[in-house]
Design a protein around this motif. Structure first.
Motif, PDB file in Angstrom:
ATOM      1  N   GLU A   1     -19.610 -49.532 -37.309  1.00  0.00           N
ATOM      2  CA  GLU A   1     -20.576 -48.655 -36.639  1.00  0.00           C
ATOM      3  C   GLU A   1     -21.005 -49.248 -35.302  1.00  0.00           C
ATOM      4  O   GLU A   1     -21.323 -48.524 -34.357  1.00  0.00           O
ATOM      5  N   GLY A   2     -21.000 -50.561 -35.197  1.00  0.00           N
ATOM      6  CA  GLY A   2     -21.390 -51.193 -33.947  1.00  0.00           C
ATOM      7  C   GLY A   2     -20.231 -51.541 -33.040  1.00  0.00           C
ATOM      8  O   GLY A   2     -20.422 -52.246 -32.039  1.00  0.00           O
TER       9      GLY A   2
ATOM     10  N   VAL B   1      -6.570 -60.925 -36.166  1.00  0.00           N
ATOM     11  CA  VAL B   1      -6.432 -60.060 -37.335  1.00  0.00           C
ATOM     12  C   VAL B   1      -7.526 -60.420 -38.330  1.00  0.00           C
ATOM     13  O   VAL B   1      -7.611 -61.557 -38.800  1.00  0.00           O
ATOM     14  N   THR B   2      -8.371 -59.453 -38.672  1.00  0.00           N
ATOM     15  CA  THR B   2      -9.476 -59.681 -39.603  1.00  0.00           C
ATOM     16  C   THR B   2      -9.326 -58.719 -40.784  1.00  0.00           C
ATOM     17  O   THR B   2      -9.233 -57.503 -40.569  1.00  0.00           O
ATOM     18  N   PRO B   3      -9.317 -59.239 -42.009  1.00  0.00           N
ATOM     19  CA  PRO B   3      -9.194 -58.336 -43.163  1.00  0.00           C
ATOM     20  C   PRO B   3     -10.458 -57.513 -43.362  1.00  0.00           C
ATOM     21  O   PRO B   3     -11.548 -57.887 -42.898  1.00  0.00           O
ATOM     22  N   LEU B   4     -10.308 -56.393 -44.058  1.00  0.00           N
ATOM     23  CA  LEU B   4     -11.461 -55.590 -44.439  1.00  0.00           C
ATOM     24  C   LEU B   4     -11.981 -56.074 -45.784  1.00  0.00           C
ATOM     25  O   LEU B   4     -11.202 -56.367 -46.698  1.00  0.00           O
TER      26      LEU B   4
ATOM     27  N   ARG C   1     -16.674 -55.373 -43.024  1.00  0.00           N
ATOM     28  CA  ARG C   1     -16.969 -54.205 -43.837  1.00  0.00           C
ATOM     29  C   ARG C   1     -16.787 -52.949 -42.979  1.00  0.00           C
ATOM     30  O   ARG C   1     -16.951 -52.999 -41.755  1.00  0.00           O
ATOM     31  N   VAL C   2     -16.437 -51.844 -43.635  1.00  0.00           N
ATOM     32  CA  VAL C   2     -16.294 -50.599 -42.879  1.00  0.00           C
ATOM     33  C   VAL C   2     -17.589 -50.287 -42.150  1.00  0.00           C
ATOM     34  O   VAL C   2     -17.583 -49.831 -41.001  1.00  0.00           O
TER      35      VAL C   2
ATOM     36  N   ALA D   1     -15.648 -61.648 -32.231  1.00  0.00           N
ATOM     37  CA  ALA D   1     -15.031 -61.227 -33.491  1.00  0.00           C
ATOM     38  C   ALA D   1     -15.836 -60.092 -34.106  1.00  0.00           C
ATOM     39  O   ALA D   1     -17.072 -60.115 -34.079  1.00  0.00           O
ATOM     40  N   PRO D   2     -15.156 -59.075 -34.666  1.00  0.00           N
ATOM     41  CA  PRO D   2     -15.891 -57.974 -35.297  1.00  0.00           C
ATOM     42  C   PRO D   2     -16.542 -58.437 -36.597  1.00  0.00           C
ATOM     43  O   PRO D   2     -16.063 -59.354 -37.265  1.00  0.00           O
ATOM     44  N   GLY D   3     -17.651 -57.805 -36.974  1.00  0.00           N
ATOM     45  CA  GLY D   3     -18.311 -58.155 -38.214  1.00  0.00           C
ATOM     46  C   GLY D   3     -19.084 -59.455 -38.105  1.00  0.00           C
ATOM     47  O   GLY D   3     -19.278 -60.020 -37.028  1.00  0.00           O
TER      48      GLY D   3
END
Length: 297
Positions: A190-191, A257-260, A185-186, A177-179
């Motif tokens: 970066e990674g 789907v992951t919210p910002l 977060r935006v 999962a991202p983050g």
């Protein structure tokens, strides 16, 4: 200057060939050439440079071509406007939209419009906001769903905000999962390796600008796709992508789907049309249906 002469002129300008132009407009080639010469006499300037096997526009022809196309398009619009007076039993709507808007926003509205006005043809053109603004200006579209702000400098268009839509991050369920939490977060991007849209795509420009505002250049795993291709590459685990929430919801369960995280990212979608020509009645009906369903929600 006659309407028919402008038709013949545009046909020659587009085909660069008098015989093929005559076939396209269903007239004998000598008649077409005669009308072109009559138009040149009236304007006092040659419109074409005629060399054996090579027909090119003069400077006067280049200046006339966009004006002639607009006149022909406006005449065609007037014809359909008159036809539509019989309770919208006939007619057409030429609607432009960005690919993501076509995927996420339009299907239900167009189905409802078709159910209400089954005799009205719906002609859909997908493109980036820059391309759609250009097509509106030359009279090739009645309405366009574009992402604000409009490209600058923009021609004389009227744009009315329709909705503001959150952007989310989509990823493959088989990938990490991202983050680091329930929201991304935006800066977390970066990674991540991003699956990125082609140049000229509104979502590309918005995402890249957001990353640069956080002090980094995004890294692309794949770039250059349209919406369907981008979602397919994400499903395959090539990277993550930033897409509108409605598109993500419609894409099924095979995407995470992951919210910002707040303040997040969003885009503003507007309905645009030319300021100097009122949209045809059928287009106005579709516009009202769009606002009934989505207005700034």
């Amino acid at each position: 200057m006659q309407f028919q002469q402008l038709q013949y002129f545009v046909a020659v300008a587009e085909t660069r060939h008098f015989t093929r132009a005559a076939e396209q407009v269903h007239v004998a080639q000598p008649s077409l050439s005669q009308q072109i010469r009559a138009l040149e006499r009236e304007l006092g300037a040659d419109l074409f440079q005629r060399a054996r096997g090579n027909i090119t526009l003069t400077d006067a022809g280049e200046a006339l071509l966009p004006l002639a196309r607009r006149i022909l398009a406006d005449t065609e619009t007037a014809r359909y406007e008159v036809q539509e007076l019989a309770q919208l039993r006939r007619g057409r709507v030429r609607l432009g939209a960005t690919p993501s808007v076509c995927t996420g926003l339009l299907p239900d509205v167009l189905r409802a419009f078709h159910d209400r006005y089954p005799g009205v043809r719906l002609l859909i053109e997908e493109g980036g906001s820059h391309d759609l603004v250009r097509e509106l200006a030359r009279g090739a579209l009645d309405l366009a769903l574009v992402v604000l702000p409009l490209p600058a400098p923009a021609p004389a268009l009227t744009a009315r905000e329709l909705l503001r839509e959150d952007l989310v991050v989509v990823s493959s369920p088989d990938a990490p999962a991202p983050g680091r939490g329930a929201a991304v977060r935006v800066g977390d991007l970066e990674g991540e390796r991003l699956v990125m849209f082609r140049h000229g795509y509104d979502l590309r420009e918005l995402t890249v600008a957001a990353c640069r505002a956080e002090g980094f250049e995004p890294s692309f795993a794949v770039e250059g796709g349209e919406m369907d291709a981008v979602l397919g590459f994400v499903r395959a685990g090539l990277g993550v992508a930033v897409v509108p929430r409605m598109v993500a919801v419609r894409s099924g369960r095979d995407l995470r789907v992951t919210p910002l995280a707040r303040p997040g990212l969003y885009r503003t979608v507007a309905v645009a049309h030319r300021s100097d020509v009122a949209p045809p009645r059928a287009a106005r009906e579709l516009q009202e249906m769009l606002f009934e369903r989505f207005s700034l929600r």
